[in-house]
Scaffold this motif. Structure first.
Motif, PDB file in Angstrom:
ATOM      1  N   ARG A 164       0.773  -1.336   0.024  1.00  0.00           N
ATOM      2  CA  ARG A 164      -0.040   0.040  -0.012  1.00  0.00           C
ATOM      3  C   ARG A 164       1.083   0.976  -0.046  1.00  0.00           C
ATOM      4  N   GLY A 165       0.739   1.947  -1.023  1.00  0.00           N
ATOM      5  CA  GLY A 165       1.344   3.269  -1.106  1.00  0.00           C
ATOM      6  C   GLY A 165       2.561   3.312  -1.950  1.00  0.00           C
ATOM      7  N   SER A 166       3.020   2.080  -2.392  1.00  0.00           N
ATOM      8  CA  SER A 166       4.035   2.010  -3.259  1.00  0.00           C
ATOM      9  C   SER A 166       4.116   2.931  -4.324  1.00  0.00           C
ATOM     10  N   ARG A 167       5.159   3.666  -4.489  1.00  0.00           N
ATOM     11  CA  ARG A 167       5.145   4.383  -5.768  1.00  0.00           C
ATOM     12  C   ARG A 167       5.356   3.817  -6.999  1.00  0.00           C
ATOM     13  N   ALA A 216       9.744   4.657 -11.602  1.00  0.00           N
ATOM     14  CA  ALA A 216       8.726   4.589 -12.674  1.00  0.00           C
ATOM     15  C   ALA A 216       7.909   5.791 -12.664  1.00  0.00           C
ATOM     16  N   GLU A 217       7.683   6.578 -13.743  1.00  0.00           N
ATOM     17  CA  GLU A 217       7.056   7.283 -14.205  1.00  0.00           C
ATOM     18  C   GLU A 217       5.645   7.102 -15.109  1.00  0.00           C
ATOM     19  N   THR A 218       4.751   6.838 -14.752  1.00  0.00           N
ATOM     20  CA  THR A 218       3.659   6.293 -15.637  1.00  0.00           C
ATOM     21  C   THR A 218       3.233   7.126 -16.575  1.00  0.00           C
ATOM     22  N   ARG A 219       3.232   6.913 -17.845  1.00  0.00           N
ATOM     23  CA  ARG A 219       2.576   7.665 -18.899  1.00  0.00           C
ATOM     24  C   ARG A 219       1.363   7.516 -19.332  1.00  0.00           C
ATOM     25  N   GLU A 220       1.191   6.056 -19.356  1.00  0.00           N
ATOM     26  CA  GLU A 220      -0.534   5.757 -20.001  1.00  0.00           C
ATOM     27  C   GLU A 220      -0.902   4.248 -19.202  1.00  0.00           C
TER      28      GLU A 220
END
Length: 218
Positions: A42-45, A72-76
């Motif tokens: 829970r709360g994991s980036r 990680a930076e999610t784009r889609e």
């Protein structure tokens, strides 16, 4: 060693209490197996980036040929897929096809773009599912080095389906779904692209069997 890549999750499996093991199609390093430690907490980036079909800018740590997802930076996330069983089933088939890529080999140019465009079309319902499926199958075969020759196409397809196939094989990927077919010609094209890809890959797919069981013809 760290590497920053664009990564599409094509398989996501729970591991231990809070980890994930991912199969990721990357723009620079091809298909990779990636561990994501603590991603299910829970709360994991990392949580948005480890979902099936998520596309992210990933920072991977590599040691002795093993990869770990550090950031990680999610784009889609193609969230629309989760609201329609037929589209989810078809997307799962596309992901399983992509899973036939050799581990660690660079992708052929266009494979990632074709994959993202196809998932976007399914997620946003911008094209009929039959069209996304046929276009993906035929263009993916071509990108993988299995483009059908003119004789094969001419023998298998009627004139409208032949024009559509030639368009799929030669058009800009941004416009790959900008064709139309009706009735029998649509059925002829769809039957050909599926059988052709399966014959070139020399295997079947459980996700395709499930998609067919749903009886989707749209």
């Amino acid at each position: 060693m760290h590497a920053v890549v664009g990564g599409l999750v094509i398989r996501s499996v729970d591991y231990r209490e809070s980890d994930k093991i991912l199969t990721v199609l990357t723009d620079r390093l091809g298909k990779l197996t990636v561990s994501a430690r603590g991603a299910r907490r829970r709360g994991s980036r990392l949580l948005p980036a480890v979902q099936l079909f998520a596309y992210s800018e990933m920072t991977l740590f590599e040691y002795n040929g093993r990869y770990r997802l550090d950031e990680a930076e999610t784009r889609e996330q193609f969230a629309g897929l989760r609201h329609d069983l037929d589209s989810t089933a078809l997307a799962s088939y596309l992901a399983e096809v992509l899973g036939t890529e050799a581990e660690g080999d660079p992708l052929q140019p266009g494979v990632m773009r074709l994959s993202l465009n196809s998932l976007y079309a399914l997620s946003q319902s911008v094209a009929e599912r039959w069209k996304v499926k046929a276009a993906f199958e035929l263009r993916y075969a071509a990108l993988s080095g299995y483009a059908p020759d003119s004789r094969t196409l001419s023998q298998a397809l009627d004139e409208p389906a032949l024009r559509a196939a030639r368009y799929i094989l030669s058009c800009d990927l941004k416009k790959i779904l900008s064709f139309s077919l009706d009735g029998e010609s649509r059925a002829v094209l769809c039957d050909f692209t599926e059988k052709y890809l399966l014959s070139r890959l020399e295997r079947g797919f459980s996700t395709l069997d499930f998609y067919h069981k749903l009886g989707d013809l749209t």
